[in-house]
Design a protein around this motif. Sequence first.
Motif, PDB file in Angstrom:
ATOM      1  N   VAL A  99      -2.923  -7.863 -10.176  1.00  0.00           N
ATOM      2  CA  VAL A  99      -1.994  -6.769  -9.564  1.00  0.00           C
ATOM      3  C   VAL A  99      -2.364  -5.196  -9.458  1.00  0.00           C
ATOM      4  O   VAL A  99      -3.127  -4.995 -10.360  1.00  0.00           O
ATOM      5  CB  VAL A  99      -0.681  -6.685 -10.631  1.00  0.00           C
ATOM      6  CG1 VAL A  99       0.341  -6.104 -10.188  1.00  0.00           C
ATOM      7  CG2 VAL A  99      -0.109  -8.278 -10.805  1.00  0.00           C
ATOM      8  N   THR A 100      -2.249  -4.663  -8.174  1.00  0.00           N
ATOM      9  CA  THR A 100      -2.605  -3.512  -8.182  1.00  0.00           C
ATOM     10  C   THR A 100      -1.640  -2.649  -7.749  1.00  0.00           C
ATOM     11  O   THR A 100      -0.696  -3.094  -7.089  1.00  0.00           O
ATOM     12  CB  THR A 100      -3.804  -3.368  -7.291  1.00  0.00           C
ATOM     13  OG1 THR A 100      -3.352  -4.029  -6.137  1.00  0.00           O
ATOM     14  CG2 THR A 100      -5.172  -3.963  -7.520  1.00  0.00           C
ATOM     15  N   GLY A 101      -1.660  -1.305  -8.091  1.00  0.00           N
ATOM     16  CA  GLY A 101      -0.574  -0.249  -7.503  1.00  0.00           C
ATOM     17  C   GLY A 101      -1.039   0.588  -6.808  1.00  0.00           C
ATOM     18  O   GLY A 101      -2.154   1.228  -7.112  1.00  0.00           O
ATOM     19  N   VAL A 102      -0.463   1.103  -5.743  1.00  0.00           N
ATOM     20  CA  VAL A 102      -0.933   2.406  -5.097  1.00  0.00           C
ATOM     21  C   VAL A 102       0.212   3.206  -4.592  1.00  0.00           C
ATOM     22  O   VAL A 102       1.224   2.921  -4.239  1.00  0.00           O
ATOM     23  CB  VAL A 102      -1.804   1.968  -4.110  1.00  0.00           C
ATOM     24  CG1 VAL A 102      -0.994   1.123  -2.960  1.00  0.00           C
ATOM     25  CG2 VAL A 102      -2.316   3.229  -3.215  1.00  0.00           C
ATOM     26  N   THR A 103      -0.113   4.606  -4.885  1.00  0.00           N
ATOM     27  CA  THR A 103       0.777   5.616  -4.508  1.00  0.00           C
ATOM     28  C   THR A 103       0.534   6.374  -3.361  1.00  0.00           C
ATOM     29  O   THR A 103      -0.490   6.779  -2.985  1.00  0.00           O
ATOM     30  CB  THR A 103       0.701   6.724  -5.619  1.00  0.00           C
ATOM     31  OG1 THR A 103       1.065   6.331  -6.896  1.00  0.00           O
ATOM     32  CG2 THR A 103       2.110   7.839  -5.321  1.00  0.00           C
ATOM     33  N   ILE A 104       1.228   5.774  -2.202  1.00  0.00           N
ATOM     34  CA  ILE A 104       1.119   6.338  -0.782  1.00  0.00           C
ATOM     35  C   ILE A 104       2.305   7.372  -0.271  1.00  0.00           C
ATOM     36  O   ILE A 104       2.419   7.409   1.007  1.00  0.00           O
ATOM     37  CB  ILE A 104       1.020   5.046   0.368  1.00  0.00           C
ATOM     38  CG1 ILE A 104       2.432   4.208   0.324  1.00  0.00           C
ATOM     39  CG2 ILE A 104      -0.180   4.239   0.021  1.00  0.00           C
ATOM     40  CD1 ILE A 104       2.563   3.310   1.256  1.00  0.00           C
ATOM     41  N   ALA A 105       2.690   8.176  -1.422  1.00  0.00           N
ATOM     42  CA  ALA A 105       3.582   9.317  -1.139  1.00  0.00           C
ATOM     43  C   ALA A 105       2.688  10.451  -0.737  1.00  0.00           C
ATOM     44  O   ALA A 105       1.697  10.320  -0.871  1.00  0.00           O
ATOM     45  CB  ALA A 105       4.362   9.492  -2.271  1.00  0.00           C
TER      46      ALA A 105
END
Lengths: 306, 357
Positions: A99-105
């Motif tokens: 599981v990976t998370g990414v902030t594209i804000a």
Amino acid sequence: MTLGLLSALVVEILAVVSLLTIVADQVAHTHVEKLGGVNIWGYRGPVLHQKRSDEVRIAVAGGDLAFGWGVAASEALAPSIRELVSRKVGRTGQYDRLVTGVTIAAQGLPPSDYASWIDRFAYLRPDVICVVADPVGHVLVQSAFLPARHSRAFRMFGYSPILALVLQEKGTLVRSSLLRVAGDALAAADSVPAEPDGDHAAAIVRATDYASSVGAAVRAGLRAATGGVVIVVSPSSDNRNLKAGIASSFVGERVRLVHLGDDPRMLAATLRLDGFSFSAAGHAAAAENIAPAVLDLIGFHEGPPR
Amino acid sequence: MTHSPRLVIWALFALALGLIAYASPLPQRVTDRDVYEATAAHGVVFDCSDIHCFRVLVPWLLGPLPGASIVKWKTYAVLANAAAGVAVFAMCLTLGLGSRAAWFASIASAFGFGSLYTLHDVYSSDPLMYFLGPFLTNELMNGRVALAGTVGAIGVLAKEFAAAPLYLMTGYLAVARRWRESARVLVAANAVFIVWLLMTLTLMLRFNYTYAGSASADLGGGGNLVGWLHRQSARGVAAAMFNEFGVLYILSPVGLFLAPRRLRLLALLSLPIGALFGYVQQPDRALWNLHFVVTPMAALVLNRSPRLGALTLAAFVVGNLRVGAQLPIGSAGKIALAASMVLGVATIVTALRGSAS
């Protein structure tokens, strides 16, 4: 020395200086991308590896609230959600998924730009996109570098330079006018002239077109994400009607709605850093509200795998 | 020298090196094989954080060829090291050393520690660099700047060292006050450097390559040198450094005084390059890249006393069969290394006496 040789040397020196500036910019990124900055492609945290077949990738899109000013990239909302989702379906669980998370804000991004921003990062192939909309009335942060949306390089190649900011801040810190001037010169050389009234008009999140902007972001999210979209309504008190409107318009098989205001903790000032941006604990608490919707969209249900 | 004697030398070297490569055992430790084979198989390895991923030329060339991987890489190492010997031979003649000294130098280069080690650990761009160093230097000394620039620009895709001979010759010509020629070579050197920068940045930006896993890029933190020194015992460091040049350590400084001015200049100007590569890379292997300035100086001493010189060189080569190619010849290798030192001292004494008389 002939004129030809001299010309060739000058051209080469310019080329080498330009290329070494890019190298220096990349080095600067490695120093700030794990903290408050962005990586070379303009999203928070290190550049993501190629997506793997057993990977669940969660993206958090939006403006200031989603960006997570004041916390490290690893403490923002996306990694907090990732952590909770990973506990259920990750390597230690029976599902054995990465599981990976990414902030594209982006800082200062108005809701009307959420959709195009999601399109920009669709190549990251997220499974679930959480659209965290800044509340109506929020005064957007005027940010030149997080990411560098006014940079020519960013507009042309998607490369978000940060060396100028690092030089400016380092110059201020060590009281070096030379560094500050170098930073200013770099910023000026790379910046695109501001549009006549665009920035000022977007300085405050307005109710006008708010729902349609969120709707466009949801549609962009559905195009980009294989699992679906979670609409996250920020925990301000004036969102009741908005929530009802969004729920009736968008929520469906691949769209979930989470209103952070439903959790009383999210209204506590202790979870904010500057009265608006969440602290690390605030992001963790918000993630507790959002993670169930993400798990639902990726098809996880308590019990044995289906 | 015409091309056909060079071909004969190359064939002789290749035959001998081929036999050594055949007998050399495979390394019983983790090498860079996986990285080079992945590049050979896939062209680019997305998200690679190994410095060897940036060294694409050799795997790109060998990958499409038929045959087992180890056979292809051993063949490449043999042919490139043999070519390095020939290139040193040609460079010595250009420097006016005479053919016997050129033979000594070329044998020392082709059968030196660095060369023979790459017959043991073949997954490396080093053999090509061992060839390009003397080849490019010789071409530049003969005024063939365009050819050297073109070859350097291709070679730099294999390893960054390919740019070094061009900067070395830029400095050499500048010290000799041949400004126009120096500027021409500088333009070529910069072009090679730009090709390397462009390739590196392309791999980083397009395919997410990084130097994160390599100490070489940590210029402020000691490069590879500090980590290597920490990992080794003092004895290990001393042994590794001694093995690298062995008897050449004592022959070359003496040869520096016997050398023609041009070779002396080259040797002195190569010091900062050696220091740089010794810092960013593993020094016990990086310094062999400059074999082409070390072996000609040593050869000048050997040439003063040919019989003793030949014996010294033979002992040096046998020693390198053990420490370089890792042939299981037991104590014979150690004895040969010790003998090469004793013979080396004797050669120096004889050579200096000859000079005095």
